[in-house]
Design an enzyme around this catalytic site. Sequence first.
Site, PDB file in Angstrom:
ATOM      1  CD  GLU A  14      -2.843  -0.951   2.503  1.00 14.54           C
ATOM      2  OE1 GLU A  14      -3.850  -0.243   2.389  1.00 14.54           O
ATOM      3  OE2 GLU A  14      -2.519  -1.520   3.554  1.00 14.54           O
ATOM      4  CB  SER A 164      -5.272  -1.383  -0.572  1.00 13.61           C
ATOM      5  OG  SER A 164      -5.055  -0.157   0.080  1.00 13.61           O
ATOM      6  CB  SER A 297      -9.877   8.539   0.705  1.00 17.84           C
ATOM      7  OG  SER A 297      -8.686   8.243   0.002  1.00 17.84           O
TER       8      SER A 297
END
EC number: 6.3.2.4
Length: 324
Positions: A14, A164, A297
């Site tokens: 990530e 993720s 996000s």
Amino acid sequence: MKKVAIIMGGYSSEYQISLKSGNVVYQFLDVSKYTGYRIHILREKWVYVDDNNQEFPIDKNDFSVTVNGEKITFDVVFNAIHGTPGEDGLMQAYFELLGIPQSSCDYYQAALTFNKRDLLSVLKPYGIKTATSYYLNLGDTIDQEAILNTVGLPCFVKPNKSGSSFGISKVKTKDELLFAIANAYKEDNEIIIESFLDGTEVSVGVINYKGTVTVLPITEIVSENDFFDYEAKYLGKSQEITPARISPEMTAKVSAVAKKAYEVLKMKGFSRSEFIIVDGEPHMLEMNTIPGLTTESLIPQQAREAGISLTDLFTNALELAMNN
């Protein structure tokens, strides 16, 4: 002016997403209160990266940096590292030893929430529902019949400690199971295999905002793929609908469960919990303590819906860290 070390990068798959998150924090920092320093925490180096992309090594003994002969120390750390070592407790423990306040939860909570199966085991006695699960450690005998008798088909195979959606597979047939397990082992030496939950997926942000535990507006996840995987999260293969298209009663129910988990675990900083609502009951999948902070996000989306700007969101996190 307080000096803020914005740590980003990390040692996991990530790290590139973390660099994006950290740069957004740097971009939206309140410059009337803070001077931001972008600190890249990578396996091969810890460095301060200035606006000209010049690098200066971090002294790990006291987390300082020397720039043009001047030694710089930091008043507070903003933790934007997804995965290890920023989300699993290692950096939290390091800063605790150095006495430097940081924006995320404490090291124990970070280690616990990063371990999906330990987190869910701790929360189950508090009435928080989860999927049926089966656990494997690297080297264990893989009994396909036992696994499928426990969780059924379809099911999800996940690395126990990753984010993720790296290493996650949806398994629809028995023939796919061994490949999915091998794929998950690329990310972690522990695996969690979970029953498929057929329902509405939602993501719930919880923060301490100005001293009060606050549940942000809930986001509904509608993935174009089989589940909310990497493409769905980062490459536009999903709809993220905030606020979620659920009833006020269900909104209250999910919010109460997310807030309960935050308070039971004595959390600080950000948390973003994922749930699937099945037959009117929210089932928790996981909790993220360093959620993505890019402008697209989920936590920033939810904060905007709540009328909280990114600058306010980041200022609040830093002030709480220093007050604690």
